[in-house]
Design an enzyme around this catalytic site. Sequence first.
Site, PDB file in Angstrom:
ATOM      1  N   SER A   1       0.834  -1.211   0.000  1.00 55.87           N
ATOM      2  CA  SER A   1       0.000   0.000   0.000  1.00 55.87           C
ATOM      3  C   SER A   1       0.865   1.255   0.000  1.00 55.87           C
ATOM      4  CB  SER A   1      -0.920   0.003   1.222  1.00 55.87           C
ATOM      5  OG  SER A   1      -0.155  -0.100   2.397  1.00 55.87           O
ATOM      6  N   LYS A   2       2.142   1.119   0.367  1.00 58.73           N
ATOM      7  CA  LYS A   2       3.028   2.293   0.407  1.00 58.73           C
ATOM      8  C   LYS A   2       4.077   2.220  -0.693  1.00 58.73           C
ATOM      9  CE  LYS A   2       2.113   3.687   4.977  1.00 58.73           C
ATOM     10  NZ  LYS A   2       2.017   2.702   6.029  1.00 58.73           N
ATOM     11  N   SER A   3       3.967   1.238  -1.591  1.00 60.95           N
ATOM     12  CA  SER A   3       5.014   1.038  -2.583  1.00 60.95           C
ATOM     13  C   SER A   3       4.613   1.637  -3.921  1.00 60.95           C
ATOM     14  CB  SER A   3       5.255  -0.462  -2.764  1.00 60.95           C
ATOM     15  OG  SER A   3       6.032  -0.690  -3.908  1.00 60.95           O
TER      16      SER A   3
END
Length: 307
Positions: free
Chosen positions: A236-238
């Site tokens: 989700s943060k990549s």
Amino acid sequence: MPGSPPVPPPPPYRGRFAPSPTGPLHAGSLLAALGSWLLARRAGGQWLVRIEDLDPPREVPGAAEAQLATLAAFGLLSDAPVVRQSARHDLYRAALEGLLAQGLAFSCSCSRSELAAQGGIHRRCVAAAPRPRPAIRLRVADGSMVAFEDGLQGRVVQDVAAEVGDFVLLRADGCWAYQLAVVVDDADQGITDVVRGADLLDSTPRQILLQRALGLPVPRYLHLPLLLDADGHKLSKSSAALPVDAADPVPALQHCWTLLGQDPAPLQGARSPDALLRCALSHFDEARLPARLHFHEAASKTATSTT
Ligand code: GLU
């Protein structure tokens, strides 16, 4: 002869998938959705979807609808109308007022920098001055140890006072904290089994403390390994993690099935998500779920083109 009172049967299994609408579903969210769906269905239980849209600054317009459409394309449909946290403020307010009335929660004006100077763990208010809109925290007594048996990761023990401190229930910006909302909703929806990614393993002791404070039942918990990109970032943060391709669901489902430790062979011939899920259900073996906290995967393997 007086018999012993009948023991009430345990409530039937009720699982859930609770995405935050901060972007499209990626392989990591699909893994949690499929894992929780398989465990619920295998137990003959229900599977519910809840949209956790309580953090407007982090939300992406249209993401909730896109997530629901993707789940539908994968054959993963909620057994009850989808619940949205943004429509449930009254429930959270009632829970918070109960805690305040019992002295279990308190207003706190500490700033981030004041807390940082205390090691980031709130044990007492150190605010120089009261804020017009304080946060509200749960009072965590010294020595509040929480232990639980995770269905996959085994025994987890956390000293919540020392490792987390008094934690936020209502943020200073007026948003409900995830910890309060998730506990209120899981109880309100009669969730018996929480199956989700291992990124939330260390939130669970906080949630159990809150359940105790609110007099709510404690569900069983099972944390699935988290899928990380090649550099070790959460998907989700990549920036490298592309959404799962709703137009071609079978390969993504097969991929998640394999990550869940299951035998790929029976699903090889599946042509549609419904056929695949039927076959998956009859071959699913909970004992094969991998008991680890994360997988590292090359971004190119977890991602499929959206075009
Ligand atoms: N909304 C949370 C997330 O997307 C999950 C909450 C939960 O499963 O408890 O990370």
